[in-house]
Design a protein around this motif. Sequence first.
Motif, PDB file in Angstrom:
ATOM      1  N   GLN A 164       0.858  -1.187   0.000  1.00  0.00           N
ATOM      2  CA  GLN A 164       0.000   0.000   0.000  1.00  0.00           C
ATOM      3  C   GLN A 164       0.891   1.233   0.000  1.00  0.00           C
ATOM      4  O   GLN A 164       1.901   1.263   0.713  1.00  0.00           O
ATOM      5  CB  GLN A 164      -0.913   0.022   1.228  1.00  0.00           C
ATOM      6  N   LEU A 165       0.498   2.223  -0.780  1.00  0.00           N
ATOM      7  CA  LEU A 165       1.303   3.423  -0.957  1.00  0.00           C
ATOM      8  C   LEU A 165       0.501   4.652  -0.555  1.00  0.00           C
ATOM      9  O   LEU A 165      -0.690   4.761  -0.886  1.00  0.00           O
ATOM     10  CB  LEU A 165       1.747   3.552  -2.417  1.00  0.00           C
ATOM     11  N   GLN A 166       1.160   5.578   0.114  1.00  0.00           N
ATOM     12  CA  GLN A 166       0.521   6.810   0.581  1.00  0.00           C
ATOM     13  C   GLN A 166       1.420   7.980   0.227  1.00  0.00           C
ATOM     14  O   GLN A 166       2.484   8.139   0.816  1.00  0.00           O
ATOM     15  CB  GLN A 166       0.298   6.755   2.088  1.00  0.00           C
ATOM     16  N   CYS A 192       6.365   9.097  -0.483  1.00  0.00           N
ATOM     17  CA  CYS A 192       5.439   7.997  -0.733  1.00  0.00           C
ATOM     18  C   CYS A 192       5.773   6.894   0.270  1.00  0.00           C
ATOM     19  O   CYS A 192       6.738   6.156   0.084  1.00  0.00           O
ATOM     20  CB  CYS A 192       5.581   7.499  -2.166  1.00  0.00           C
ATOM     21  N   GLY A 251      -0.441   4.769  -5.223  1.00  0.00           N
ATOM     22  CA  GLY A 251      -0.893   5.590  -4.118  1.00  0.00           C
ATOM     23  C   GLY A 251      -1.871   6.630  -4.625  1.00  0.00           C
ATOM     24  O   GLY A 251      -1.986   6.859  -5.838  1.00  0.00           O
TER      25      GLY A 251
END
Length: 122
Positions: free
Chosen positions: A2-4, A21, A113
């Motif tokens: 998971q990317l933010q 990220c 993301g």
Amino acid sequence: VQLQASGGGLVQAGGSLRLSCAASGRTLSSYTTGWFRQAPGEEREFVASLSRSGGSTYYADSAKGRFTISRDNAKNTLYLQMNNLKTEDTAVYSCAAGWRWLSNQADEYHFWGQGTLVTVSS
């Protein structure tokens, strides 16, 4: 994985921003990672990519000499340092991860993301 993505904002032309990220679920060193951007009314375009080892990079012509992609393995975070920003850099920037080495093709990235907005004013 998971990317933010984060770090976008409003900056004057000639200024700098660093996008981050943060990844969870799997280490970024398992993937080729990249940054893409999409300006209003435009198609998404490639900005930069980083190999799994972190030893190789690939930049769009528009990013060469101004942007630097990097990764902090301890923080499992990908970065895009953007210097000498121009108004034409205004876009939503997204980070992505995939398996094809240094790809510049969005459809070769499997994990994305959410975007972070960068606005460059004149």
